[in-house]
Design a protein around this motif. Structure first.
Motif, PDB file in Angstrom:
ATOM      1  N   ASP A   1       0.851  -1.191   0.000  1.00 44.50           N
ATOM      2  CA  ASP A   1       0.000   0.000   0.000  1.00 44.50           C
ATOM      3  C   ASP A   1       0.883   1.236   0.000  1.00 44.50           C
ATOM      4  OD1 ASP A   1      -1.756   2.093   0.396  1.00 44.50           O
ATOM      5  OD2 ASP A   1      -2.784   1.169   2.105  1.00 44.50           O
ATOM      6  N   CYS A   2       1.001   1.849  -1.157  1.00 45.63           N
ATOM      7  CA  CYS A   2       1.793   3.087  -1.266  1.00 45.63           C
ATOM      8  C   CYS A   2       0.875   4.282  -1.482  1.00 45.63           C
ATOM      9  CB  CYS A   2       2.814   2.973  -2.392  1.00 45.63           C
ATOM     10  SG  CYS A   2       2.108   2.820  -4.031  1.00 45.63           S
ATOM     11  N   GLY A   3      -0.364   4.161  -1.029  1.00 51.69           N
ATOM     12  CA  GLY A   3      -1.325   5.234  -1.267  1.00 51.69           C
ATOM     13  C   GLY A   3      -1.791   5.185  -2.703  1.00 51.69           C
ATOM     14  N   LYS A   4      -2.097   6.317  -3.248  1.00 47.59           N
ATOM     15  CA  LYS A   4      -2.552   6.403  -4.636  1.00 47.59           C
ATOM     16  C   LYS A   4      -1.388   6.069  -5.572  1.00 47.59           C
ATOM     17  CE  LYS A   4      -5.114   7.675  -8.144  1.00 47.59           C
ATOM     18  NZ  LYS A   4      -5.639   6.539  -8.849  1.00 47.59           N
ATOM     19  N   MET A   5      -1.597   5.061  -6.440  1.00 41.93           N
ATOM     20  CA  MET A   5      -0.571   4.701  -7.414  1.00 41.93           C
ATOM     21  C   MET A   5      -0.707   5.600  -8.632  1.00 41.93           C
ATOM     22  SD  MET A   5      -0.105   0.565  -7.401  1.00 41.93           S
ATOM     23  CE  MET A   5      -1.770   0.127  -7.811  1.00 41.93           C
ATOM     24  N   ILE A   6       0.290   6.416  -8.876  1.00 44.25           N
ATOM     25  CA  ILE A   6       0.280   7.303 -10.033  1.00 44.25           C
ATOM     26  C   ILE A   6       0.585   6.495 -11.299  1.00 44.25           C
ATOM     27  CG2 ILE A   6       1.321   9.354 -11.086  1.00 44.25           C
ATOM     28  CD1 ILE A   6      -0.328   9.875  -8.498  1.00 44.25           C
ATOM     29  N   ASN A   7       1.589   5.609 -11.227  1.00 49.35           N
ATOM     30  CA  ASN A   7       1.971   4.770 -12.358  1.00 49.35           C
ATOM     31  C   ASN A   7       2.140   3.341 -11.845  1.00 49.35           C
ATOM     32  OD1 ASN A   7       3.328   3.356 -14.400  1.00 49.35           O
ATOM     33  ND2 ASN A   7       4.319   5.218 -15.137  1.00 49.35           N
ATOM     34  N   PRO A   8       1.110   2.490 -11.955  1.00 47.71           N
ATOM     35  CA  PRO A   8       1.170   1.141 -11.396  1.00 47.71           C
ATOM     36  C   PRO A   8       2.341   0.304 -11.906  1.00 47.71           C
ATOM     37  CG  PRO A   8      -1.092   1.700 -11.946  1.00 47.71           C
ATOM     38  CD  PRO A   8      -0.225   2.800 -12.497  1.00 47.71           C
ATOM     39  N   ALA A   9       2.741   0.472 -13.157  1.00 49.45           N
ATOM     40  CA  ALA A   9       3.874  -0.311 -13.681  1.00 49.45           C
ATOM     41  C   ALA A   9       5.169   0.048 -12.959  1.00 49.45           C
ATOM     42  CB  ALA A   9       4.021  -0.090 -15.182  1.00 49.45           C
ATOM     43  N   ILE A  10       5.360   1.326 -12.679  1.00 47.87           N
ATOM     44  CA  ILE A  10       6.548   1.766 -11.945  1.00 47.87           C
ATOM     45  C   ILE A  10       6.494   1.240 -10.511  1.00 47.87           C
ATOM     46  CG2 ILE A  10       7.787   3.774 -11.034  1.00 47.87           C
ATOM     47  CD1 ILE A  10       8.201   3.402 -14.020  1.00 47.87           C
ATOM     48  N   VAL A  11       5.333   1.285  -9.895  1.00 39.55           N
ATOM     49  CA  VAL A  11       5.182   0.772  -8.532  1.00 39.55           C
ATOM     50  C   VAL A  11       5.556  -0.705  -8.500  1.00 39.55           C
ATOM     51  CG1 VAL A  11       3.522   0.227  -6.707  1.00 39.55           C
ATOM     52  CG2 VAL A  11       3.467   2.465  -7.816  1.00 39.55           C
ATOM     53  N   GLU A  12       5.035  -1.493  -9.433  1.00 34.11           N
ATOM     54  CA  GLU A  12       5.356  -2.925  -9.448  1.00 34.11           C
ATOM     55  C   GLU A  12       6.851  -3.156  -9.642  1.00 34.11           C
ATOM     56  OE1 GLU A  12       2.919  -5.756 -11.266  1.00 34.11           O
ATOM     57  OE2 GLU A  12       1.180  -5.029 -10.150  1.00 34.11           O
ATOM     58  N   GLY A  13       7.463  -2.390 -10.532  1.00 32.65           N
ATOM     59  CA  GLY A  13       8.902  -2.521 -10.742  1.00 32.65           C
ATOM     60  C   GLY A  13       9.695  -2.164  -9.500  1.00 32.65           C
ATOM     61  N   GLN A  14       9.290  -1.108  -8.815  1.00 27.39           N
ATOM     62  CA  GLN A  14       9.969  -0.713  -7.581  1.00 27.39           C
ATOM     63  C   GLN A  14       9.861  -1.799  -6.520  1.00 27.39           C
ATOM     64  OE1 GLN A  14      12.146   2.079  -8.082  1.00 27.39           O
ATOM     65  NE2 GLN A  14      11.422   2.607  -6.067  1.00 27.39           N
ATOM     66  N   VAL A  15       8.673  -2.362  -6.361  1.00 30.07           N
ATOM     67  CA  VAL A  15       8.482  -3.394  -5.347  1.00 30.07           C
ATOM     68  C   VAL A  15       9.266  -4.649  -5.726  1.00 30.07           C
ATOM     69  CG1 VAL A  15       6.794  -4.874  -4.187  1.00 30.07           C
ATOM     70  CG2 VAL A  15       6.262  -2.471  -4.605  1.00 30.07           C
ATOM     71  N   MET A  16       9.216  -5.050  -6.995  1.00 31.65           N
ATOM     72  CA  MET A  16       9.987  -6.225  -7.431  1.00 31.65           C
ATOM     73  C   MET A  16      11.480  -6.011  -7.196  1.00 31.65           C
ATOM     74  SD  MET A  16       8.232  -7.312 -10.998  1.00 31.65           S
ATOM     75  CE  MET A  16       6.503  -7.669 -11.119  1.00 31.65           C
ATOM     76  N   GLY A  17      11.972  -4.837  -7.553  1.00 30.71           N
ATOM     77  CA  GLY A  17      13.379  -4.525  -7.325  1.00 30.71           C
ATOM     78  C   GLY A  17      13.728  -4.526  -5.849  1.00 30.71           C
ATOM     79  N   GLY A  18      12.828  -4.015  -5.035  1.00 32.22           N
ATOM     80  CA  GLY A  18      13.052  -4.026  -3.589  1.00 32.22           C
ATOM     81  C   GLY A  18      13.120  -5.437  -3.039  1.00 32.22           C
TER      82      GLY A  18
END
Length: 190
Positions: free
Chosen positions: A54-71
């Motif tokens: 839960d990162c609040g409102k996702m502005i760009n879901p693809a970037i969010v998924e990439g960030q989480v996968m990278g993390g």
């Protein structure tokens, strides 16, 4: 060259400003994993990895998924591979990628990722952080899952990284105290 400046003045522009937000925002989530420990090689494998972020409102879901996968990949590195080794003089012995282990794509499990969007009331976009929540829980989660997998041997994991050689020493310490040799029963899940 331009008009003369008053004494003590030099040409140039300078501006300084500070901003300190009145409130910080934090992402939230939960990670869960099932791991297997091969009792012959003492390698740890992820059988299943599920997370809700839960990162609040996702502005760009693809970037969010990439960030989480990278993390998560970074967290797995800290959990299973990345150890700094120094000699007796304090010299780093594994300072290159030839010697310092990092996970390949083959060591990062397929993630079952779910998102929850709880907007932050502290900013107009309703956003929170994203990258850290992928990385931070992974070493503790992995240590807990490996502890669960090795519970029949009486081993409690309290450290990372969990390289096979370190697990071998932990298993040997327990088996040495019991008078046996490391068990080879195929591993467990946790």
């Amino acid at each position: 060259g331009g008009p003369p400046l008053p004494d003590g003045r030099v040409p140039g522009l300078e501006a300084r400003s500070y901003y300190s937000p009145p409130h910080a925002t934090w992402a939230g989530g939960v990670h869960a994993a099932i791991v297997e420990v091969d009792m012959d090689s003492l390698e740890v494998s992820f059988l299943k990895y599920v997370l809700v972020h839960d990162c609040g409102k996702m502005i760009n879901p693809a970037i969010v998924e990439g960030q989480v996968m990278g993390g998560v990949a970074q967290g797995i590195g800290g959990a299973l591979y990345e150890r700094l080794v120094y000699d007796e003089d304090g010299q780093l012995r594994n300072g290159s990628f030839m010697d310092f282990l990092i996970p390949y794509a083959t060591e990062v499990p397929r993630l079952e990722m779910h998102h929850q969007e709880t907007p932050s009331p502290l900013n107009v976009l309703g956003i929170k952080g994203v990258g850290e929540a992928g990385a931070i829980p992974v070493p503790a989660l992995t240590a807990s899952a490996v502890s669960d997998a090795l519970r029949p041997l009486g081993i409690e994991i309290m450290e990372a990284p969990l390289m096979p050689d370190r697990l071998f020493h932990l298993v040997s310490e327990v088996d040495g105290a019991a008078g046996g040799t490391p068990a080879a029963d195929g591993g467990g899940a946790g």
